[in-house]
Design a protein around this motif. Structure first.
Motif, PDB file in Angstrom:
ATOM      1  N   TYR A 192     109.978 102.084  16.189  1.00  0.00           N
ATOM      2  CA  TYR A 192     111.006 101.818  17.197  1.00  0.00           C
ATOM      3  C   TYR A 192     110.342 101.592  18.544  1.00  0.00           C
ATOM      4  O   TYR A 192     109.337 102.208  18.858  1.00  0.00           O
ATOM      5  CB  TYR A 192     111.970 103.002  17.321  1.00  0.00           C
ATOM      6  N   ASP A 226     112.100 101.773  21.685  1.00  0.00           N
ATOM      7  CA  ASP A 226     112.647 102.574  22.786  1.00  0.00           C
ATOM      8  C   ASP A 226     113.278 103.860  22.265  1.00  0.00           C
ATOM      9  O   ASP A 226     113.808 103.892  21.164  1.00  0.00           O
ATOM     10  CB  ASP A 226     113.773 101.817  23.508  1.00  0.00           C
ATOM     11  N   PHE A 227     113.250 104.859  23.141  1.00  0.00           N
ATOM     12  CA  PHE A 227     113.984 106.073  22.821  1.00  0.00           C
ATOM     13  C   PHE A 227     115.451 105.836  23.072  1.00  0.00           C
ATOM     14  O   PHE A 227     115.832 104.993  23.891  1.00  0.00           O
ATOM     15  CB  PHE A 227     113.498 107.236  23.692  1.00  0.00           C
ATOM     16  N   ARG A 228     116.276 106.589  22.384  1.00  0.00           N
ATOM     17  CA  ARG A 228     117.704 106.515  22.645  1.00  0.00           C
ATOM     18  C   ARG A 228     118.073 107.551  23.699  1.00  0.00           C
ATOM     19  O   ARG A 228     117.285 108.451  23.992  1.00  0.00           O
ATOM     20  CB  ARG A 228     118.472 106.811  21.367  1.00  0.00           C
ATOM     21  N   ASP A 275     122.593 112.453   4.739  1.00  0.00           N
ATOM     22  CA  ASP A 275     122.043 111.698   5.859  1.00  0.00           C
ATOM     23  C   ASP A 275     121.998 110.200   5.578  1.00  0.00           C
ATOM     24  O   ASP A 275     121.379 109.458   6.314  1.00  0.00           O
ATOM     25  CB  ASP A 275     120.623 112.178   6.169  1.00  0.00           C
ATOM     26  N   GLN A 278     116.871 111.415  23.972  1.00  0.00           N
ATOM     27  CA  GLN A 278     115.694 111.776  23.162  1.00  0.00           C
ATOM     28  C   GLN A 278     114.466 112.049  24.017  1.00  0.00           C
ATOM     29  O   GLN A 278     113.773 113.054  23.845  1.00  0.00           O
ATOM     30  CB  GLN A 278     115.360 110.647  22.174  1.00  0.00           C
ATOM     31  N   PRO A 316     125.839 113.601  19.177  1.00  0.00           N
ATOM     32  CA  PRO A 316     126.677 113.303  18.014  1.00  0.00           C
ATOM     33  C   PRO A 316     125.853 112.873  16.802  1.00  0.00           C
ATOM     34  O   PRO A 316     124.681 112.518  16.932  1.00  0.00           O
ATOM     35  CB  PRO A 316     127.560 112.149  18.491  1.00  0.00           C
ATOM     36  N   THR A 317     126.498 112.913  15.654  1.00  0.00           N
ATOM     37  CA  THR A 317     125.895 112.454  14.410  1.00  0.00           C
ATOM     38  C   THR A 317     125.333 111.045  14.592  1.00  0.00           C
ATOM     39  O   THR A 317     125.978 110.196  15.202  1.00  0.00           O
ATOM     40  CB  THR A 317     126.986 112.393  13.327  1.00  0.00           C
ATOM     41  N   GLY A 318     124.144 110.851  14.082  1.00  0.00           N
ATOM     42  CA  GLY A 318     123.568 109.518  14.143  1.00  0.00           C
ATOM     43  C   GLY A 318     122.862 109.211  15.456  1.00  0.00           C
ATOM     44  O   GLY A 318     122.294 108.135  15.640  1.00  0.00           O
ATOM     45  N   ALA A 319     122.896 110.169  16.398  1.00  0.00           N
ATOM     46  CA  ALA A 319     122.292 109.914  17.708  1.00  0.00           C
ATOM     47  C   ALA A 319     120.765 109.918  17.614  1.00  0.00           C
ATOM     48  O   ALA A 319     120.085 109.356  18.478  1.00  0.00           O
ATOM     49  CB  ALA A 319     122.745 110.972  18.706  1.00  0.00           C
ATOM     50  N   GLY A 320     120.237 110.554  16.582  1.00  0.00           N
ATOM     51  CA  GLY A 320     118.786 110.605  16.441  1.00  0.00           C
ATOM     52  C   GLY A 320     118.198 111.941  16.851  1.00  0.00           C
ATOM     53  O   GLY A 320     117.204 112.014  17.574  1.00  0.00           O
ATOM     54  N   LYS A 321     118.789 113.015  16.358  1.00  0.00           N
ATOM     55  CA  LYS A 321     118.294 114.333  16.731  1.00  0.00           C
ATOM     56  C   LYS A 321     116.954 114.650  16.066  1.00  0.00           C
ATOM     57  O   LYS A 321     116.115 115.314  16.666  1.00  0.00           O
ATOM     58  CB  LYS A 321     119.336 115.404  16.346  1.00  0.00           C
ATOM     59  N   SER A 322     116.755 114.149  14.843  1.00  0.00           N
ATOM     60  CA  SER A 322     115.514 114.495  14.133  1.00  0.00           C
ATOM     61  C   SER A 322     114.280 114.097  14.933  1.00  0.00           C
ATOM     62  O   SER A 322     113.295 114.821  14.999  1.00  0.00           O
ATOM     63  CB  SER A 322     115.447 113.825  12.770  1.00  0.00           C
ATOM     64  N   SER A 329     122.085 106.656   5.785  1.00  0.00           N
ATOM     65  CA  SER A 329     122.314 105.978   7.067  1.00  0.00           C
ATOM     66  C   SER A 329     123.116 104.702   6.931  1.00  0.00           C
ATOM     67  O   SER A 329     123.690 104.218   7.883  1.00  0.00           O
ATOM     68  CB  SER A 329     120.984 105.690   7.751  1.00  0.00           C
ATOM     69  N   LEU A 356     106.237 106.826  18.696  1.00  0.00           N
ATOM     70  CA  LEU A 356     107.518 106.225  18.301  1.00  0.00           C
ATOM     71  C   LEU A 356     107.297 104.869  17.634  1.00  0.00           C
ATOM     72  O   LEU A 356     107.890 104.544  16.614  1.00  0.00           O
ATOM     73  CB  LEU A 356     108.407 106.061  19.542  1.00  0.00           C
ATOM     74  N   ARG A 404     125.427 105.716  10.545  1.00  0.00           N
ATOM     75  CA  ARG A 404     124.415 106.546  11.207  1.00  0.00           C
ATOM     76  C   ARG A 404     123.237 105.725  11.675  1.00  0.00           C
ATOM     77  O   ARG A 404     122.472 106.148  12.532  1.00  0.00           O
ATOM     78  CB  ARG A 404     123.908 107.625  10.258  1.00  0.00           C
TER      79      ARG A 404
HETATM   80  P1  ADP Z   1     121.268 112.864  13.739  1.00  0.00           P
HETATM   81  O1  ADP Z   1     120.439 113.956  13.129  1.00  0.00           O
HETATM   82  O2  ADP Z   1     121.391 113.000  15.232  1.00  0.00           O
HETATM   83  O3  ADP Z   1     122.602 112.706  13.099  1.00  0.00           O
HETATM   84  P2  ADP Z   1     119.198 111.157  12.732  1.00  0.00           P
HETATM   85  O4  ADP Z   1     118.067 111.894  13.322  1.00  0.00           O
HETATM   86  O5  ADP Z   1     119.439 111.329  11.278  1.00  0.00           O
HETATM   87  O6  ADP Z   1     120.537 111.484  13.515  1.00  0.00           O
HETATM   88  O7  ADP Z   1     119.029 109.613  13.106  1.00  0.00           O
HETATM   89  C1  ADP Z   1     119.976 108.640  12.741  1.00  0.00           C
HETATM   90  C2  ADP Z   1     119.320 107.286  12.589  1.00  0.00           C
HETATM   91  O8  ADP Z   1     118.913 106.752  13.847  1.00  0.00           O
HETATM   92  C3  ADP Z   1     118.076 107.323  11.719  1.00  0.00           C
HETATM   93  O9  ADP Z   1     118.142 106.241  10.823  1.00  0.00           O
HETATM   94  C4  ADP Z   1     116.952 107.178  12.727  1.00  0.00           C
HETATM   95  O10 ADP Z   1     115.806 106.608  12.164  1.00  0.00           O
HETATM   96  C5  ADP Z   1     117.576 106.281  13.782  1.00  0.00           C
HETATM   97  N1  ADP Z   1     116.933 106.428  15.101  1.00  0.00           N
HETATM   98  C6  ADP Z   1     116.645 107.582  15.735  1.00  0.00           C
HETATM   99  N2  ADP Z   1     116.057 107.360  16.928  1.00  0.00           N
HETATM  100  C7  ADP Z   1     115.956 106.018  17.060  1.00  0.00           C
HETATM  101  C8  ADP Z   1     115.435 105.138  18.085  1.00  0.00           C
HETATM  102  N3  ADP Z   1     114.900 105.619  19.199  1.00  0.00           N
HETATM  103  N4  ADP Z   1     115.504 103.807  17.871  1.00  0.00           N
HETATM  104  C9  ADP Z   1     116.067 103.326  16.735  1.00  0.00           C
HETATM  105  N5  ADP Z   1     116.565 104.086  15.748  1.00  0.00           N
HETATM  106  C10 ADP Z   1     116.517 105.415  15.887  1.00  0.00           C
END
Ligand code: ADP
Ligand code: MG
Ligand code: ZN
Length: 601
Positions: free
Chosen positions: A15, A17-19, A294, A22, A40-46, A296, A9, A322
């Motif tokens: 980054y 910390d994990f959100r 996407d 995650q 939800p959108t923007g949560a960091g699913k990728s 952001s 990470l 996002r």
């Molecule tokens: P989702 O697919 O859930 O809508 P994304 O995967 O596109 O969200 O992530 C949204 C944003 O959050 C991206 O810019 C990503 O880099 C950021 N992000 C994801 N995980 C973390 C984290 N642990 N700390 C900080 N930023 C994060």
């Protein structure tokens, strides 16, 4: 294992910390369990599949529904020094061959594929020869016919998995999942005893507001001018409105472009890119825009018209912020929007469940009219009943609500409709109430009515607005298929008799609360300079600016002012690869900023 994932990470993504959610999903995947993540959108699913992809041997296959999504994610990964590629219809034969060979040789940590590929035999062969670490299905709701983005090819995924020599862990991710969709995902993907994680729907960084401007365009222009360096989306309900709003914004010197289904493919793609690449600040669009975007750093989403349902609203508004930074979601509401929507429902085909559509529309209208916390309304709507009563980050929590009693005016309107025989639309009714002498009214004998000129002291707009409000609040029904005719109902009679009262609510918004003290005060100058640099680099690399660094990262630079590599690595979103690639150029700007500020001190 924990050390390993945290290290990945930090090292790649920058980054610390994990959100929420995650880490658990990643752990489950690494332990060999299938997962279904609903966040939800923007949560960091990728990250939930990207981190395991890096931690495991072999290549992760990521199935993703849209070409633009794949491209953005692959660009982002490559920018971080991670080997990734995509296979979809945008490749020519030569590119496809090159990537296939590299994929066979195991050169990628992640390979994104379009679901349609699963329908071609040649592709099966490639997959069966690869060492696949995990299979991630992004936007997994596309598998369900109950969802809003059904993609038939998604139903081929389970087949593909079954045909592999060895079954890898399967991870499904989505932001939208009703019970039906959730069941479909588990069943149709044949997930094996999946670990299911559902995080809350709340998006804390989003500010919600319902605005009832007397002049929508003026309010829009004012808002955009105040936020002129920010990216934003303006949603309108029709192509015509998109055209006119965009044109007027351009006339006022705003850099805006348009997007709707009536444009050529070429123009749509070009306009979308201009927005994503920060070449224009504003995109004015119908709801055809947004799926698979996407970007952001969208700082605001303004709805110029009220959408049909809360689902639509939250999905569209959710495209703001996002990156987790503060962003605004404003809805411009006039009761007239409801008439448009009601007519759309009335004129929709006979196989549509109209009762349900009206119910959803009413829930949307209720959102616009509630004087309690908007966030709570949204969360309740999506089934979260335990949210606090006030959020302090919505128009209703921080604004004042002004209530105007319009009972008398409403009675005048209703009695006019009655006296004219419930045979006319809002145009004639308004004319009668305003006392306009026209041939038509005279021929009908309406100039003799007691209601003639009853509201001559009101502007035409106000009269129309009150009529629209009465329709919205279901005091007036609309009939007729050629043109809408206003008729009274039981609620109307009760109001006429004086059994009930009617108020129009307007929210007077106070200044939004300033950022909390604990948040560093950052320099706008520096932020702008860093943004310019980011844009220059993005143009060189031919990727969207937010892929170089997010707004969050630039802000963190502004508050930490790093001038050494080590310090730079403490900035969120800066990993070792990006430090090496871009660190010096950003530090140069920061150094310049520090020294020039010293001079002026
Ligand atoms: P989702 O697919 O859930 O809508 P994304 O995967 O596109 O969200 O992530 C949204 C944003 O959050 C991206 O810019 C990503 O880099 C950021 N992000 C994801 N995980 C973390 C984290 N642990 N700390 C900080 N930023 C994060
Ligand atoms: Mg995503
Ligand atoms: Zn609130």
């Amino acid at each position: 294992m924990k050390d390993k994932t945290i290290h990945i990470l930090k090292e790649y993504f920058g980054y610390s910390d994990f959100r929420a959610g995650q880490e658990r999903i990643i752990d489950e995947i690494l332990c060999g369990h299938d997962v279904l993540g609903i966040m939800p959108t923007g949560a960091g699913k990728s990250l939930c599949f990207q981190v395991p992809a890096l931690a495991l041997e072999g290549t992760a296959i990521v199935i993703s529904p849209l070409i633009s999504l794949m491209k953005d994610q692959v660009d982002t990964l490559n920018e971080m020094g991670i080997k990734a590629a995509f296979i979809n219809s945008s490749l020519n034969l030569q590119e496809y061959r090159n990537i296939s060979i590299k994929a066979q040789n195991g050169e990628y940590k992640l390979l994104y594929i379009a679901p349609e590929r699963l329908e071609t035999e040649g592709f099966w062969e490639l997959l069966s020869q690869m060492n696949i670490s995990i299979i991630a299905i992004d936007e997994a709701h596309c598998i369900s016919e109950w969802g809003h983005d059904f993609r038939p090819s998604y139903t081929k995924i389970a087949d593909m998995i079954a045909r592999l020599p060895r079954r890898p862990v399967v991870a499904a991710l989505t932001a939208t999942a009703t019970i039906q969709v959730k069941h479909d995902i588990v069943r149709l993907l044949m997930l094996q005893k999946p670990y299911v994680l559902v995080t809350g729907f709340d998006r804390e960084n989003l500010y919600f507001e319902v605005n009832k401007p007397t002049n929508k365009f003026d309010s829009l222009l004012k808002y955009i001018k105040k936020n002129v360096t920010n990216s934003g989306i303006v949603y309108c309900s029709t192509r015509k409105t998109v055209e006119s709003v965009c044109e007027k914004l351009n006339e006022h010197g705003i850099s805006a472009t348009r997007y709707h289904a009536g444009l050529t493919d070429g123009e749509r793609i070009a306009n979308q890119e201009a927005f994503i690449f920060d070449k224009v600040q504003v995109i004015v669009a119908t709801n055809a825009f947004g799926m698979g975007i996407d970007k952001s750093n969208t700082r605001y989403v303004i709805h110029y018209n009220m959408p049909k349902t809360m689902e639509n609203y939250y999905q569209e508004a959710g495209r703001a912020g996002r990156d987790g930074e503060k962003a605004d979601c404003m809805l411009f509401y006039r009761a007239g929007d409801i008439i448009t929507n009601k007519l759309l429902i009335e004129n929709s085909g006979s196989n549509v469940d109209k009762t349900n559509e009206y119910k959803k529309l009413q829930e949307m209208v209720d959102y616009c009219n509630t004087d309690s916390c908007l966030r709570k309304y949204i969360l309740n709507y999506f089934g979260e009943d335990d949210s606090p009563n006030a959020c302090d980050n919505c128009g209703n929590c921080i604004g004042n609500i002004e209530r105007t009693d319009i009972t008398t005016e409403a009675q005048k309107v209703l009695s006019c409709i009655k006296r004219t025989g419930e045979r006319f639309g809002s145009g004639i009714i308004t004319d009668v109430l305003k006392g306009s002498y026209s041939e038509k009214l005279r021929a009908l004998g309406f100039d003799k009515l007691t209601t003639f000129g009853l509201m001559k002291d009101y502007s035409k707009e106000t009269v129309k607005e009150i009529i629209a409000y009465l329709i919205a609040e279901s005091f007036i029904d609309i009939k007729g298929d050629k043109y809408p005719i206003l008729v009274l109902n039981a609620k109307a009679y009760s109001l006429l008799k004086g059994d009930s009262e009617l108020y129009i609510k307007r929210i007077i918004t106070k200044e939004k609360p300033k950022a909390k003290k604990s948040e560093h005060k950052i320099s706008n100058d520096l932020f702008e300079r860093l943004r310019v640099l980011r844009k220059v680099i993005a143009d060189e690399q031919k990727v969207p600016p937010f892929i170089i660094f997010s707004d969050t990262t630039l802000k963190d630079m502004c508050s930490k002012l790093p001038v050494t590599g080590d310090a730079m690595l403490t900035v969120t979103g800066v990993g070792t690869f990006k430090l090496e690639k871009y660190g010096d150029r950003f530090m140069e700007v920061i150094n310049y900023h520090i020294s020039s500020n010293r001079v002026t001190l």
